[in-house]
Design an enzyme around this catalytic site. Sequence first.
Site, PDB file in Angstrom:
ATOM      1  N   HIS A 166       0.714  -1.148   0.040  1.00  0.00           N
ATOM      2  CA  HIS A 166      -0.153  -0.002  -0.018  1.00  0.00           C
ATOM      3  C   HIS A 166       0.840   1.308  -0.040  1.00  0.00           C
ATOM      4  CE1 HIS A 166       0.587  -0.261   4.400  1.00  0.00           C
ATOM      5  NE2 HIS A 166       0.518   1.106   4.490  1.00  0.00           N
TER       6      HIS A 166
HETATM    7  C1  UD1 Z   1      -2.174   5.658   5.665  1.00  0.00           C
HETATM    8  C2  UD1 Z   1      -0.853   6.267   6.125  1.00  0.00           C
HETATM    9  C3  UD1 Z   1       0.071   5.082   6.149  1.00  0.00           C
HETATM   10  C4  UD1 Z   1      -0.371   3.967   6.773  1.00  0.00           C
HETATM   11  C5  UD1 Z   1      -1.630   3.319   6.065  1.00  0.00           C
HETATM   12  C6  UD1 Z   1      -2.085   2.000   6.739  1.00  0.00           C
HETATM   13  C7  UD1 Z   1      -0.722   8.319   6.086  1.00  0.00           C
HETATM   14  C8  UD1 Z   1      -0.128   9.703   5.504  1.00  0.00           C
HETATM   15  N1  UD1 Z   1      -0.716   7.465   5.448  1.00  0.00           N
HETATM   16  O1  UD1 Z   1      -2.204   5.338   4.341  1.00  0.00           O
HETATM   17  O2  UD1 Z   1       1.072   5.569   6.736  1.00  0.00           O
HETATM   18  O3  UD1 Z   1       0.549   2.871   6.513  1.00  0.00           O
HETATM   19  O4  UD1 Z   1      -2.671   4.370   6.586  1.00  0.00           O
HETATM   20  O5  UD1 Z   1      -2.705   1.471   6.259  1.00  0.00           O
HETATM   21  O6  UD1 Z   1      -1.140   8.805   7.158  1.00  0.00           O
HETATM   22  N2  UD1 Z   1      -9.616   4.511   1.719  1.00  0.00           N
HETATM   23  C9  UD1 Z   1     -10.911   3.893   1.815  1.00  0.00           C
HETATM   24  N3  UD1 Z   1     -11.027   3.634   3.063  1.00  0.00           N
HETATM   25  C10 UD1 Z   1     -10.881   3.871   4.200  1.00  0.00           C
HETATM   26  C11 UD1 Z   1      -9.314   4.580   4.331  1.00  0.00           C
HETATM   27  C12 UD1 Z   1      -9.003   5.127   3.043  1.00  0.00           C
HETATM   28  O7  UD1 Z   1     -11.312   3.458   0.756  1.00  0.00           O
HETATM   29  O8  UD1 Z   1     -11.215   3.540   5.318  1.00  0.00           O
HETATM   30  C13 UD1 Z   1      -9.001   4.746   0.594  1.00  0.00           C
HETATM   31  C14 UD1 Z   1      -9.328   6.443   0.141  1.00  0.00           C
HETATM   32  O9  UD1 Z   1      -9.509   6.448  -1.178  1.00  0.00           O
HETATM   33  C15 UD1 Z   1      -7.946   7.138   0.344  1.00  0.00           C
HETATM   34  C16 UD1 Z   1      -7.056   6.000   0.215  1.00  0.00           C
HETATM   35  O10 UD1 Z   1      -7.478   4.900   0.564  1.00  0.00           O
HETATM   36  O11 UD1 Z   1      -7.995   8.388  -0.508  1.00  0.00           O
HETATM   37  C17 UD1 Z   1      -5.620   6.307   0.972  1.00  0.00           C
HETATM   38  O12 UD1 Z   1      -6.211   6.553   2.458  1.00  0.00           O
HETATM   39  P1  UD1 Z   1      -5.185   7.563   3.441  1.00  0.00           P
HETATM   40  O13 UD1 Z   1      -5.596   7.339   4.569  1.00  0.00           O
HETATM   41  O14 UD1 Z   1      -5.048   8.705   2.721  1.00  0.00           O
HETATM   42  O15 UD1 Z   1      -3.773   6.667   2.984  1.00  0.00           O
HETATM   43  P2  UD1 Z   1      -3.369   5.227   3.344  1.00  0.00           P
HETATM   44  O16 UD1 Z   1      -2.693   5.050   2.006  1.00  0.00           O
HETATM   45  O17 UD1 Z   1      -4.557   4.413   3.962  1.00  0.00           O
HETATM   46  N1  UDP Z   2      -3.627  -6.031   9.043  1.00  0.00           N
HETATM   47  C1  UDP Z   2      -4.778  -6.622   9.069  1.00  0.00           C
HETATM   48  N2  UDP Z   2      -5.438  -7.149   8.103  1.00  0.00           N
HETATM   49  C2  UDP Z   2      -4.860  -6.713   6.689  1.00  0.00           C
HETATM   50  C3  UDP Z   2      -3.620  -6.236   6.606  1.00  0.00           C
HETATM   51  C4  UDP Z   2      -3.024  -5.824   7.739  1.00  0.00           C
HETATM   52  O1  UDP Z   2      -5.213  -6.770  10.050  1.00  0.00           O
HETATM   53  O2  UDP Z   2      -5.571  -7.313   5.741  1.00  0.00           O
HETATM   54  C5  UDP Z   2      -2.763  -5.342  10.188  1.00  0.00           C
HETATM   55  C6  UDP Z   2      -1.338  -6.162  10.479  1.00  0.00           C
HETATM   56  O3  UDP Z   2      -1.275  -7.273  11.142  1.00  0.00           O
HETATM   57  C7  UDP Z   2      -0.659  -4.987  11.456  1.00  0.00           C
HETATM   58  C8  UDP Z   2      -1.462  -3.640  10.731  1.00  0.00           C
HETATM   59  O4  UDP Z   2      -2.559  -4.190  10.108  1.00  0.00           O
HETATM   60  O5  UDP Z   2      -1.349  -5.148  12.694  1.00  0.00           O
HETATM   61  C9  UDP Z   2      -0.494  -2.972   9.852  1.00  0.00           C
HETATM   62  O6  UDP Z   2      -1.159  -2.034   8.925  1.00  0.00           O
HETATM   63  P1  UDP Z   2      -0.748  -1.416   7.666  1.00  0.00           P
HETATM   64  O7  UDP Z   2       0.283  -2.297   6.955  1.00  0.00           O
HETATM   65  O8  UDP Z   2      -1.924  -0.954   7.208  1.00  0.00           O
HETATM   66  O9  UDP Z   2       0.288  -0.253   8.158  1.00  0.00           O
HETATM   67  P2  UDP Z   2       1.683   0.129   8.336  1.00  0.00           P
HETATM   68  O10 UDP Z   2       2.136  -0.674   9.699  1.00  0.00           O
HETATM   69  O11 UDP Z   2       2.442   0.077   7.335  1.00  0.00           O
HETATM   70  O12 UDP Z   2       1.781   1.884   8.586  1.00  0.00           O
END
Ligand code: UD1
Ligand code: UDP
Length: 374
Positions: free
Chosen positions: A213
Site C-alpha cells: 500500500h
Molecule cells: C495511511 C497512512 C500510512 C499507513 C496506512 C495504513 C498517512 C500519510 N498514511 O495510508 O502511513 O501505512 O494508512 O493502512 O497517514 N480509503 C478507503 N477507506 C478507508 C480509508 C481510505 O477507501 O477507510 C481509500 C481512500 O480512497 C483514500 C485512500 O484509501 O484516499 C488512502 O487513504 P489514506 O488514509 O489517505 O492513506 P493510506 O494509503 O491508507
Molecule cells: N493487517 C490486518 N489486515 C490486513 C492487513 C494488515 O489486520 O488485511 C494488520 C497487520 O497485522 C498490522 C497492521 O494491520 O497489525 C499493519 O497496518 P498497515 O500495513 O496498514 O500499516 P503500516 O504498518 O504500514 O503503517
Amino acid sequence: MENFLKILNIVGARPNLPKIAPLLREMRQHLEITAILVHTGQHYDENLSDIFFRQMGIPAPQVNLEVGSGSHASQTSEILKRIEPVLDEHRPDVVVVVGDVNSTIAVSLAAAKLGIRVAHVEAGLRSFDRAMPEEINRVLTDAIADYLFVTEEDAITNLVKEGRARDCIFLVGNVMIDSLRHFLPVAQQSSIGTELGLKNGLGWERFGLLTLHRPSNVDSPEKLSSLLGAIDAVAAEVPVIFPVHPRTQQRISQAGIRHHPQLRMISPVGYLDFLCLMSKAALVLTDSGGIQEETTALGIPCLTLRENTERPVTISEGTNLLVGTDPAKIVAAAKDVLAGRGKAGRIPPLWDGHAAGRIVEILLRLVPRKKHPN
Ligand code: UD1
Ligand code: UDP
C-alpha cells in the site's frame, strides 16, 4: 477537584489500532487514570477500523472527528481544526499518539500549541527517505513530543542526533507485539484457512501472504504492474493471498492489471484472521511497517518490497530481508525462502508483550497532573 491523570489517546488509521489496544487495556488497570479515546476517522471502512475495535475489545471512541480521506494537506488540516475544541474541552494532562500517520502529526501539533504534553509511542524510527509521507510525520512529531517511547536502540541514536534530550527518550519495547502476543492464541482459532481452502484435515497448504500500500509502490501503474508481475512468478510456485488495501484496489482497478490465478486478491481482513495467516505463511511479502515487526516476532520469513526500512532491527535481528522492488530480486529471494533458505532471526530485546505496562508506568510517574473537576 481530583488529582487523577487524564490521558487522551488518538487513533486514526488501521495500524494505530493494534498499538492503542494494549495501552488502553493497561490504563484501565489503574484507577488513578482517566483514559479518553478519540478516533480521527482517517480510516473508516469496516475492515480497516470497526472490526479491530470488536476483535481487540477496544472501547468505542468518545469522539470521532470523521475527517475521512483527502490530500495530505486537507486531511491534516481538518484533523488540526477538529481536534482543537476536543482538546480544549477535555484539557488532558497528556495526549498519547502512536505511529506515523497523518493523524499522529496533526493531533501532536494541535496539542503542543495548546501547551498540552504529547507522548509519542513508536518514536525515533527513520527511513531517511523524505519522499515517504510517514517520514515527515515522524520527524515533526518527534520534534514536538515531550515523551518519546521507542521500540529499538537505533531510534535512540536517531532522536539524540536530532537534538532530543536523552532523558525524554524511553526504550520500552513494542506495543504492536504486546497485541500480537495477547491475541495469537485466539487468532489460531480463526477459520480463515478453511475459508480460503488453505487448510484441510491434514493441515495447512504452503502459501505466501502479500500486502502492498505504499504510494511509492502502488501509485504508479508501471511500478505496480512490475511488482505484481514478480508476485505472479511467486504465485506460480505457491498460492499467494493478497488482502488488498483500498488505495491499492483503486490503482489495480484503474490500471486493469491481470494476475496469476494463484494470486488471490481478497478484501482487507480483520486483525485475527491476518495474524492467523501470517503465523501459518511460508513467506510474507510486504511494504507495510508493522508487518515487518510482526513477522519478526512470529519468526516467519519476510521480504520487504522497499528500498529502505525505518525498522532496522527487523533486519539485524529478525527474519526480515530488504529485497527492494526489482522483480528479478524479489522472485529470487522468494524462491530461496520457499527452498528453505529463509532468514532465521531472534526477537529483539523487550518485544516481550509488556511494552504498554512500561509506558503507563512512566506516564504515571512523570506527567504533571492538573486539578481536574470531578
Ligand atoms: C495511511 C497512512 C500510512 C499507513 C496506512 C495504513 C498517512 C500519510 N498514511 O495510508 O502511513 O501505512 O494508512 O493502512 O497517514 N480509503 C478507503 N477507506 C478507508 C480509508 C481510505 O477507501 O477507510 C481509500 C481512500 O480512497 C483514500 C485512500 O484509501 O484516499 C488512502 O487513504 P489514506 O488514509 O489517505 O492513506 P493510506 O494509503 O491508507
Ligand atoms: N493487517 C490486518 N489486515 C490486513 C492487513 C494488515 O489486520 O488485511 C494488520 C497487520 O497485522 C498490522 C497492521 O494491520 O497489525 C499493519 O497496518 P498497515 O500495513 O496498514 O500499516 P503500516 O504498518 O504500514 O503503517
